[in-house]
Design a protein around this motif. Structure first.
Motif, mmCIF file in Angstrom:
data_model
loop_
_atom_site.group_PDB
_atom_site.id
_atom_site.type_symbol
_atom_site.label_atom_id
_atom_site.label_comp_id
_atom_site.label_asym_id
_atom_site.label_seq_id
_atom_site.Cartn_x
_atom_site.Cartn_y
_atom_site.Cartn_z
ATOM 1 N N LEU A 1 5.761 5.294 -7.048
ATOM 2 C CA LEU A 1 6.243 6.665 -7.124
ATOM 3 C C LEU A 1 6.827 7.041 -5.775
ATOM 4 N N PHE A 2 8.125 7.268 -5.757
ATOM 5 C CA PHE A 2 8.805 7.656 -4.528
ATOM 6 C C PHE A 2 9.043 9.158 -4.549
ATOM 7 N N VAL A 3 8.523 9.852 -3.556
ATOM 8 C CA VAL A 3 8.657 11.312 -3.477
ATOM 9 C C VAL A 3 9.474 11.656 -2.235
ATOM 10 N N ASP A 4 10.708 12.071 -2.472
ATOM 11 C CA ASP A 4 11.563 12.482 -1.367
ATOM 12 C C ASP A 4 11.180 13.887 -0.919
ATOM 13 N N GLU A 5 11.277 14.132 0.381
ATOM 14 C CA GLU A 5 10.899 15.430 0.959
ATOM 15 C C GLU A 5 9.460 15.794 0.585
ATOM 16 N N LEU B 1 -3.002 11.880 3.989
ATOM 17 C CA LEU B 1 -2.475 11.073 5.087
ATOM 18 C C LEU B 1 -3.403 9.908 5.420
ATOM 19 N N SER B 2 -4.707 10.117 5.246
ATOM 20 C CA SER B 2 -5.660 9.055 5.561
ATOM 21 C C SER B 2 -5.555 7.882 4.588
ATOM 22 N N ARG B 3 -4.939 8.098 3.440
ATOM 23 C CA ARG B 3 -4.801 7.043 2.428
ATOM 24 C C ARG B 3 -3.433 6.378 2.456
ATOM 25 N N MET B 4 -2.599 6.784 3.410
ATOM 26 C CA MET B 4 -1.238 6.262 3.494
ATOM 27 C C MET B 4 -0.963 5.764 4.914
ATOM 28 N N ARG B 5 -0.062 4.824 5.016
ATOM 29 C CA ARG B 5 0.345 4.334 6.325
ATOM 30 C C ARG B 5 1.674 4.974 6.693
ATOM 31 N N VAL B 6 1.735 5.560 7.884
ATOM 32 C CA VAL B 6 2.964 6.201 8.334
ATOM 33 C C VAL B 6 3.837 5.176 9.046
ATOM 34 N N LEU B 7 5.055 5.011 8.567
ATOM 35 C CA LEU B 7 6.022 4.113 9.190
ATOM 36 C C LEU B 7 7.229 4.934 9.628
ATOM 37 N N VAL B 8 7.617 4.779 10.881
ATOM 38 C CA VAL B 8 8.702 5.579 11.453
ATOM 39 C C VAL B 8 10.013 4.815 11.338
ATOM 40 N N LEU B 9 10.983 5.410 10.670
ATOM 41 C CA LEU B 9 12.329 4.842 10.597
ATOM 42 C C LEU B 9 13.187 5.453 11.693
ATOM 43 N N ARG B 10 14.010 4.629 12.311
ATOM 44 C CA ARG B 10 14.815 5.084 13.432
ATOM 45 C C ARG B 10 16.196 5.538 12.980
ATOM 46 N N ARG B 11 16.761 6.472 13.727
ATOM 47 C CA ARG B 11 18.172 6.803 13.511
ATOM 48 C C ARG B 11 18.984 5.546 13.782
ATOM 49 N N LEU B 12 20.063 5.375 13.084
ATOM 50 C CA LEU B 12 20.840 4.143 13.210
ATOM 51 C C LEU B 12 21.534 4.094 14.560
ATOM 52 N N GLY C 1 0.825 -1.208 0.000
ATOM 53 C CA GLY C 1 0.000 0.000 0.000
ATOM 54 C C GLY C 1 0.853 1.249 0.000
ATOM 55 N N SER C 2 0.207 2.391 -0.109
ATOM 56 C CA SER C 2 0.923 3.660 -0.077
ATOM 57 C C SER C 2 1.423 3.934 1.344
ATOM 58 N N ILE C 3 2.609 4.515 1.423
ATOM 59 C CA ILE C 3 3.330 4.623 2.693
ATOM 60 C C ILE C 3 3.982 5.994 2.792
ATOM 61 N N VAL C 4 4.102 6.475 4.020
ATOM 62 C CA VAL C 4 4.971 7.605 4.328
ATOM 63 C C VAL C 4 6.082 7.105 5.234
ATOM 64 N N PHE C 5 7.324 7.266 4.784
ATOM 65 C CA PHE C 5 8.473 6.953 5.630
ATOM 66 C C PHE C 5 8.893 8.236 6.347
ATOM 67 N N TRP C 6 8.828 8.205 7.662
ATOM 68 C CA TRP C 6 9.207 9.369 8.464
ATOM 69 C C TRP C 6 10.439 9.003 9.279
ATOM 70 N N GLY C 7 11.523 9.704 9.043
ATOM 71 C CA GLY C 7 12.742 9.393 9.773
ATOM 72 C C GLY C 7 13.836 10.393 9.482
ATOM 73 N N PRO C 8 14.931 10.344 10.242
ATOM 74 C CA PRO C 8 16.030 11.299 10.088
ATOM 75 C C PRO C 8 16.839 11.019 8.834
ATOM 76 N N PRO C 9 17.718 11.945 8.442
ATOM 77 C CA PRO C 9 18.565 11.712 7.261
ATOM 78 C C PRO C 9 19.456 10.491 7.451
ATOM 79 N N GLY C 10 19.730 9.801 6.336
ATOM 80 C CA GLY C 10 20.697 8.712 6.349
ATOM 81 C C GLY C 10 20.248 7.455 7.041
ATOM 82 N N CYS C 11 18.939 7.230 7.154
ATOM 83 C CA CYS C 11 18.464 6.023 7.835
ATOM 84 C C CYS C 11 17.936 4.978 6.854
ATOM 85 N N GLY C 12 17.842 5.292 5.556
ATOM 86 C CA GLY C 12 17.482 4.278 4.567
ATOM 87 C C GLY C 12 16.136 4.422 3.902
ATOM 88 N N LYS C 13 15.545 5.599 3.919
ATOM 89 C CA LYS C 13 14.197 5.756 3.369
ATOM 90 C C LYS C 13 14.146 5.470 1.875
#
Length: 459
Positions: A123-127, A167-178, A63-75
């Motif tokens: 479709l990957f949209v950075d920032e 946002l209601s159509r996407m799942r937010v997944l939190v990526l952690r700092r390494l 499904g559609s996703i939002v990756f939320w995390g700091p720089p350099g964590c692998g989004k």
């Protein structure tokens, strides 16, 4: 925008730990990007056996996703590898450099590809948070009809930055700092690819990981600089660097701190709550983080003064004076000398007795004032400067408290028709212990003189 953990070019030869080793002219971070999800480090909570991404893949539907995390964590990497795993065409865009025309081209191509080949598009949209609300609304029909699987990446809180409809159509997944273990795995990969150890002592290696501050891409940039120094030393070799020597040849990553973004509010919240919990050491840490990140000291001082009123209050009436004195001291000294005054205030507030008695009393009184509307004060406490006002009973029956033997008349000063309410309930600690005794004494006198019963608790 490049990403440490992005995919690899076709034909790349795998090296240690499943990572590609190809053109040595490419940056180290680029050469070490994984070819498969299993090689991504630091995000096991998403990619492990019970992780949400793993469950999506096992179900065969992404499904559609939002990756939320700091720089350099692998989004970016994870998005690219997800597309490969479910056989979707990967189309990357950066919201910094793209506009509506670019999006329209992607949507048209995706729709044509699906009709022609039966193949979908990721479709990957950075920032993605940099798109305005109208641009974000433009995604909706294409996400809903399946033209694209949208994967957005952001370093900002999606709750504040993305439209509610999107946002209601996407799942937010939190990526952690390494974490430290993940960073060490990356250093081991860099050494395996280069065929030699980094020129670091044990403590130097720990310091290098700390310098990266959880950013894997930045860590490998530092490692590449060290490997270049080692190679430049030639046959004579290079002495391993300890932390002080390392600090002279590479630069620490700037702390992730943006004075008008979420990190700003996260850290001031951490400072405030640490003080409220009387954890002075933690409060000093959060203060140092804010000052080191470039926060305006005036903002910190304003919040600390508010804390002195709201959370220390009358448990230590001197707290407000200390806050104002600290503020004036900082204004005279400036930074860095004045920073010590702020630290001293933090220690004072952290170790002071705590009470929100006045704060909750005012909130209760404000609520009662709004509920009761325009009730007039009782006539006996109104001044009567004219004869008419005296005839109307203004001031009649008023008892001057200083004329009473104990300085307390016991009269009721609430509006007529309104029961007495106890808004202020001081706790039995700090200076408010004495205030509590006074209130109890006056309640006793008031009841004895038949003016009113003991007041009910605040509602």
């Amino acid at each position: 925008m490049s990403d440490l953990f992005g995919g690899s070019e076709p034909g790349s030869a795998p090296a240690a730990d499943g990572v590609p080793a190809d053109d040595p002219s490419r940056p180290l971070a680029d050469r070490l990007r994984p070819r498969e999800l299993e090689s991504v480090v630091g995000q096991d909570h998403l990619l492990g056996p019970d992780g949400p991404l793993r469950r999506m893949l096992d179900a065969g539907r992404l499904g559609s996703i939002v990756f939320w995390g700091p720089p350099g964590c692998g989004k970016t990497t994870i998005a690219r590898l997800l597309a490969d795993r479910v056989d979707l065409r990967f189309e990357p865009l950066s919201a910094v450099f793209s506009g509506v025309a670019d999006l329209r081209k992607v949507f048209q191509a995706a729709r044509a590809r699906r009709a022609r080949e039966g193949r979908g598009t990721l479709l990957f949209v950075d920032e993605i948070h940099r798109f305005n609300r109208a641009q974000q609304d433009g995604f909706l029909p294409y996400v809903e009809d399946g033209t694209v699987v949208l994967v957005g990446a952001t370093t900002e809180n999606p709750s504040f930055e993305l439209n509610g409809a999107l946002l209601s159509r996407m799942r937010v997944l939190v990526l952690r700092r390494l974490d430290d273990a993940a960073l060490e795995r990356l250093l081991a990969r860099a050494e395996a690819l280069s065929g030699a150890a980094l020129p670091l002592t044990g403590d130097g290696r720990v310091a290098l990981r700390a310098m990266a501050d959880g950013d894997g891409r930045f860590l490998l940039t530092l490692a590449e600089a060290l490997l270049a120094l080692r190679d430049a030393a030639g046959a004579d070799g290079m002495a391993p660097l300890d932390p002080p020597a390392l600090a002279q040849v590479v630069q620490r990553r700037a702390p992730a701190y943006d004075k008008d973004r979420e990190e700003h509010y996260n850290l001031i919240s951490a400072l405030h709550k640490s003080l409220r919990g009387s954890d002075t050491d933690a409060a000093l840490y959060w203060l140092a983080r804010m000052l080191d990140g470039g926060e305006d000291p005036a903002y910190i001082l304003r919040r600390l003064t508010r804390f002195a009123v709201e959370d220390v209050g009358l448990a230590d009436p001197g707290a407000v004076g200390q806050a104002i004195a600290c503020w004036e001291t900082y204004d005279r000294l400036g930074s860095p000398e004045g920073d010590l005054a702020i630290a001293q205030l933090v220690v004072y507030l952290g170790t002071a007795p705590k009470s929100n008695g006045a704060y909750t009393a005012f909130k209760g009184a404000l609520k009662a004032a709004r509920r009761t509307g325009s009730l007039a004060p009782p006539a006996h406490i109104l001044n009567a400067p004219t004869a008419l006002m005296k005839d109307l009973g203004y001031g009649a029956g008023y008892q001057y408290d200083h004329d009473a033997p104990d300085g307390f008349s016991g009269q009721d000063y609430f509006p007529e028709g309104m029961d007495r309410v106890r808004f202020y309930n001081p706790p039995d600690r700090g200076f408010e212990r004495e205030i509590r005794k006074r209130l109890a004494y006056w309640d006793k006198l008031r009841a004895a003189r038949g003016r009113a019963e003991d007041p009910p608790d605040r509602q």
